[in-house]
Design a protein around this motif. Sequence first.
Motif, PDB file in Angstrom:
ATOM      1  N   UNK A   1       0.864  -1.184   0.000  1.00 31.07           N
ATOM      2  CA  UNK A   1       0.000   0.000   0.000  1.00 31.07           C
ATOM      3  C   UNK A   1       0.902   1.236   0.000  1.00 31.07           C
ATOM      4  N   UNK A   2       0.531   2.223  -0.799  1.00 29.55           N
ATOM      5  CA  UNK A   2       1.316   3.470  -0.808  1.00 29.55           C
ATOM      6  C   UNK A   2       0.526   4.559  -0.112  1.00 29.55           C
ATOM      7  N   UNK A   3       1.196   5.267   0.792  1.00 30.62           N
ATOM      8  CA  UNK A   3       0.547   6.351   1.541  1.00 30.62           C
ATOM      9  C   UNK A   3       1.487   7.551   1.551  1.00 30.62           C
ATOM     10  N   UNK A   4       0.919   8.732   1.405  1.00 29.48           N
ATOM     11  CA  UNK A   4       1.752   9.934   1.482  1.00 29.48           C
ATOM     12  C   UNK A   4       1.981  10.258   2.968  1.00 29.48           C
ATOM     13  N   UNK A   5       3.172   9.895   3.461  1.00 31.44           N
ATOM     14  CA  UNK A   5       3.441   9.993   4.901  1.00 31.44           C
ATOM     15  C   UNK A   5       4.009  11.356   5.289  1.00 31.44           C
ATOM     16  N   UNK A   6       3.762  11.712   6.538  1.00 36.67           N
ATOM     17  CA  UNK A   6       4.376  12.882   7.149  1.00 36.67           C
ATOM     18  C   UNK A   6       5.060  12.413   8.415  1.00 36.67           C
ATOM     19  N   UNK A   7       5.697  13.311   9.131  1.00 42.05           N
ATOM     20  CA  UNK A   7       6.398  12.942  10.365  1.00 42.05           C
ATOM     21  C   UNK A   7       6.495  14.174  11.249  1.00 42.05           C
ATOM     22  N   UNK A   8       6.194  13.988  12.528  1.00 36.73           N
ATOM     23  CA  UNK A   8       6.241  15.135  13.448  1.00 36.73           C
ATOM     24  C   UNK A   8       7.683  15.609  13.652  1.00 36.73           C
ATOM     25  N   UNK A   9       8.659  14.783  13.313  1.00 34.83           N
ATOM     26  CA  UNK A   9      10.073  15.190  13.407  1.00 34.83           C
ATOM     27  C   UNK A   9      10.570  15.814  12.101  1.00 34.83           C
ATOM     28  N   UNK A  10       9.670  15.851  11.093  1.00 36.51           N
ATOM     29  CA  UNK A  10      10.024  16.450   9.786  1.00 36.51           C
ATOM     30  C   UNK A  10       8.815  17.284   9.358  1.00 36.51           C
ATOM     31  N   UNK A  11       8.536  18.388  10.074  1.00 38.64           N
ATOM     32  CA  UNK A  11       7.263  19.094   9.867  1.00 38.64           C
ATOM     33  C   UNK A  11       7.069  19.603   8.445  1.00 38.64           C
ATOM     34  N   UNK A  12       5.810  19.445   7.998  1.00 39.04           N
ATOM     35  CA  UNK A  12       5.338  19.993   6.718  1.00 39.04           C
ATOM     36  C   UNK A  12       6.044  19.431   5.490  1.00 39.04           C
ATOM     37  N   UNK A  13       6.616  18.245   5.609  1.00 37.70           N
ATOM     38  CA  UNK A  13       7.229  17.559   4.464  1.00 37.70           C
ATOM     39  C   UNK A  13       6.524  16.209   4.314  1.00 37.70           C
ATOM     40  N   UNK A  14       6.257  15.830   3.077  1.00 43.08           N
ATOM     41  CA  UNK A  14       5.483  14.614   2.822  1.00 43.08           C
ATOM     42  C   UNK A  14       6.127  13.827   1.687  1.00 43.08           C
ATOM     43  N   UNK A  15       5.897  12.531   1.678  1.00 45.35           N
ATOM     44  CA  UNK A  15       6.427  11.709   0.587  1.00 45.35           C
ATOM     45  C   UNK A  15       5.711  10.372   0.543  1.00 45.35           C
ATOM     46  N   UNK A  16       5.576   9.837  -0.686  1.00 38.95           N
ATOM     47  CA  UNK A  16       4.924   8.531  -0.868  1.00 38.95           C
ATOM     48  C   UNK A  16       5.848   7.418  -0.400  1.00 38.95           C
ATOM     49  N   UNK A  17       5.309   6.564   0.471  1.00 40.72           N
ATOM     50  CA  UNK A  17       6.073   5.405   0.952  1.00 40.72           C
ATOM     51  C   UNK A  17       5.224   4.150   0.721  1.00 40.72           C
ATOM     52  N   UNK A  18       5.877   3.129   0.132  1.00 39.01           N
ATOM     53  CA  UNK A  18       5.205   1.848  -0.115  1.00 39.01           C
ATOM     54  C   UNK A  18       5.580   0.875   1.004  1.00 39.01           C
ATOM     55  N   UNK A  19       4.558   0.304   1.619  1.00 40.89           N
ATOM     56  CA  UNK A  19       4.784  -0.653   2.730  1.00 40.89           C
ATOM     57  C   UNK A  19       3.782  -1.795   2.604  1.00 40.89           C
ATOM     58  N   UNK A  20       4.020  -2.909   3.334  1.00 38.81           N
ATOM     59  CA  UNK A  20       3.003  -3.959   3.386  1.00 38.81           C
ATOM     60  C   UNK A  20       1.655  -3.381   3.827  1.00 38.81           C
TER      61      UNK A  20
END
Length: 173
Positions: free
Chosen positions: A89-108
Amino acid sequence: MALRDILIHPDPRLKKVADPVADVSTELRRLADDMLETMYDAPGIGLAAPQVGIPSRLLVMDCVKEEGAPPRPMVLINPEITWSSEALNTYEEGCLSIPEQYGDVERPAEVQVTWTDLDGERQEEQFSGLWATCVQHEIDHLNGKLFIDYLKPLRRQMITRKMMKLKRERARA
Ligand code: K1U
Ligand code: ZN
């Protein structure tokens, strides 16, 4: 309960493999409470102990998104993925340690996870959808891995430079 400061990438503490939790102490319960409060305040759907500077295998999450649905705060101690689906599944992830940056990540798309709860009991659950994405993102934090490590080197470098600038600006303010 208290809000904890969230570390911002790049920080060597976000790159370390966290230590297993030996016992469910009062201090650990306080940390879990603080992390949940910090996560809801951010706001976010997950938070791992290394993000608040504690090198322990503990994460919290609540991926309930539906308006009006009851929250489901979860605390996972020493979580382990025991099975991953072949389906991805691909989801556009964010991270509280990397504010306001997003990227598509493919995971199980689905994972089976075991963990210890705050009563010291071992638990097991199969996660899917956003819960599966989130628990894998948080377990990555426990292993010193960030979602940007899945992105192309140039994109990762660009995000890292932006975060260095953000940290400089915050330090001056
Ligand atoms: O670990 C973290 O940095 C928290 C992160 C978790 C996460 C987000 C997206 C995919 C996988 C894991 C966040 O919570 S970022 C903020 C976020 O996603 C969000 C914020 C408000 C409402 C809904 C989502
Ligand atoms: Zn994160």
